[in-house]
Write a protein that holds these residues in place. Structure first.
Motif, PDB file in Angstrom:
ATOM      1  N   LYS A  46      -5.074   6.874   0.541  1.00  0.00           N
ATOM      2  CA  LYS A  46      -6.266   7.775   0.675  1.00  0.00           C
ATOM      3  C   LYS A  46      -6.352   8.743   1.774  1.00  0.00           C
ATOM      4  O   LYS A  46      -6.465   9.840   1.739  1.00  0.00           O
ATOM      5  CB  LYS A  46      -7.452   6.856   0.646  1.00  0.00           C
ATOM      6  CG  LYS A  46      -8.837   7.711   0.579  1.00  0.00           C
ATOM      7  CD  LYS A  46     -10.081   6.780   0.947  1.00  0.00           C
ATOM      8  CE  LYS A  46     -11.457   7.583   0.652  1.00  0.00           C
ATOM      9  NZ  LYS A  46     -12.712   7.120   1.419  1.00  0.00           N
ATOM     10  N   ARG A  49      -3.937  11.772   1.064  1.00  0.00           N
ATOM     11  CA  ARG A  49      -4.678  12.427   0.025  1.00  0.00           C
ATOM     12  C   ARG A  49      -5.602  13.434   0.903  1.00  0.00           C
ATOM     13  O   ARG A  49      -5.446  14.376   0.510  1.00  0.00           O
ATOM     14  CB  ARG A  49      -5.393  11.816  -1.021  1.00  0.00           C
ATOM     15  CG  ARG A  49      -4.597  11.145  -2.049  1.00  0.00           C
ATOM     16  CD  ARG A  49      -5.256  10.762  -3.368  1.00  0.00           C
ATOM     17  NE  ARG A  49      -6.362   9.601  -3.184  1.00  0.00           N
ATOM     18  CZ  ARG A  49      -5.663   8.414  -3.321  1.00  0.00           C
ATOM     19  NH1 ARG A  49      -4.673   7.984  -3.390  1.00  0.00           N
ATOM     20  NH2 ARG A  49      -6.561   7.341  -2.870  1.00  0.00           N
ATOM     21  N   SER A  54      -0.905  15.048  -3.029  1.00  0.00           N
ATOM     22  CA  SER A  54      -1.589  14.906  -4.361  1.00  0.00           C
ATOM     23  C   SER A  54      -1.243  13.412  -4.692  1.00  0.00           C
ATOM     24  O   SER A  54      -0.295  12.876  -4.322  1.00  0.00           O
ATOM     25  CB  SER A  54      -1.336  15.902  -5.163  1.00  0.00           C
ATOM     26  OG  SER A  54       0.145  15.589  -5.475  1.00  0.00           O
ATOM     27  N   ASP A  55      -2.279  12.897  -5.530  1.00  0.00           N
ATOM     28  CA  ASP A  55      -1.893  11.590  -6.204  1.00  0.00           C
ATOM     29  C   ASP A  55      -0.433  11.869  -6.915  1.00  0.00           C
ATOM     30  O   ASP A  55       0.273  10.722  -6.761  1.00  0.00           O
ATOM     31  CB  ASP A  55      -2.869  11.291  -7.543  1.00  0.00           C
ATOM     32  CG  ASP A  55      -4.293  10.896  -6.669  1.00  0.00           C
ATOM     33  OD1 ASP A  55      -4.296  10.475  -5.911  1.00  0.00           O
ATOM     34  OD2 ASP A  55      -5.289  11.011  -7.408  1.00  0.00           O
ATOM     35  N   ILE A  58       2.019  11.153  -4.268  1.00  0.00           N
ATOM     36  CA  ILE A  58       2.041   9.744  -3.739  1.00  0.00           C
ATOM     37  C   ILE A  58       2.863   8.922  -4.818  1.00  0.00           C
ATOM     38  O   ILE A  58       3.505   8.298  -4.292  1.00  0.00           O
ATOM     39  CB  ILE A  58       0.677   9.374  -3.627  1.00  0.00           C
ATOM     40  CG1 ILE A  58       0.149  10.050  -2.310  1.00  0.00           C
ATOM     41  CG2 ILE A  58       0.559   7.987  -3.577  1.00  0.00           C
ATOM     42  CD1 ILE A  58      -1.409   9.721  -2.184  1.00  0.00           C
TER      43      ILE A  58
END
Length: 148
Positions: A46, A49, A54-55, A58
């Motif tokens: 988190k 981020r 970005s997700d 990740i």
């Protein structure tokens, strides 16, 4: 800030959520190694981020979504390998932000397709330690004003 600068380890730890997330202060590379070896909490993702990762990045650079979901469901920490990858991303974020002295410029550079990387983006290169070293070298050249 060079790659063995204790403040780089601290800056990387801050991008992983700092003492609140990691459960301790990171003042040196040795401290960072200890935290990685113990497995980072999934909450550190988190924090990454919040620093512009970005997700999707990740999932590509650190841990796939299904495995992450499983870790969270079981309240497990990241594995040694996942923790090491997360710390690599955090270190490169810290180094890039330091080099450009601006988070927005650093993020933009990390996501640019660079001719010197044969059209690849720096963020994509840090999937491996060897790729991360290439990016560290490029950042050092930028910091010293040496053409690529």
């Amino acid at each position: 800030m060079d790659e063995h600068d204790p403040s780089l380890a601290n800056a990387a730890a801050e991008r992983l959520g700092g003492p609140e997330t990691l459960g301790c202060e990171v003042r040196s590379d040795a401290d960072l190694v200890r935290v990685i070896e113990n497995g980072l909490p999934t909450e550190c993702l988190k924090a990454l981020r919040e620093h512009g990762v970005s997700d999707q990045e990740i999932h590509v650079l650190i841990i796939n979504p299904r495995t992450l979901s499983h870790r969270r469901l079981k309240a497990q920490r990241l594995t040694l390998e996942e923790s090491d990858r997360a710390a690599r991303v955090a270190r490169l974020l810290a180094l890039t932000e330091h080099t450009f002295a601006n988070r927005e410029k650093a993020s933009k550079w990390l996501h640019l397709e660079l001719e010197i990387l044969k059209g690849r983006r720096p963020i994509d290169m840090i999937r491996t330690n060897a790729g991360a070293r290439i990016i560290e070298t490029l950042l050092a050249r930028i910091a010293w004003g040496v053409p690529p």
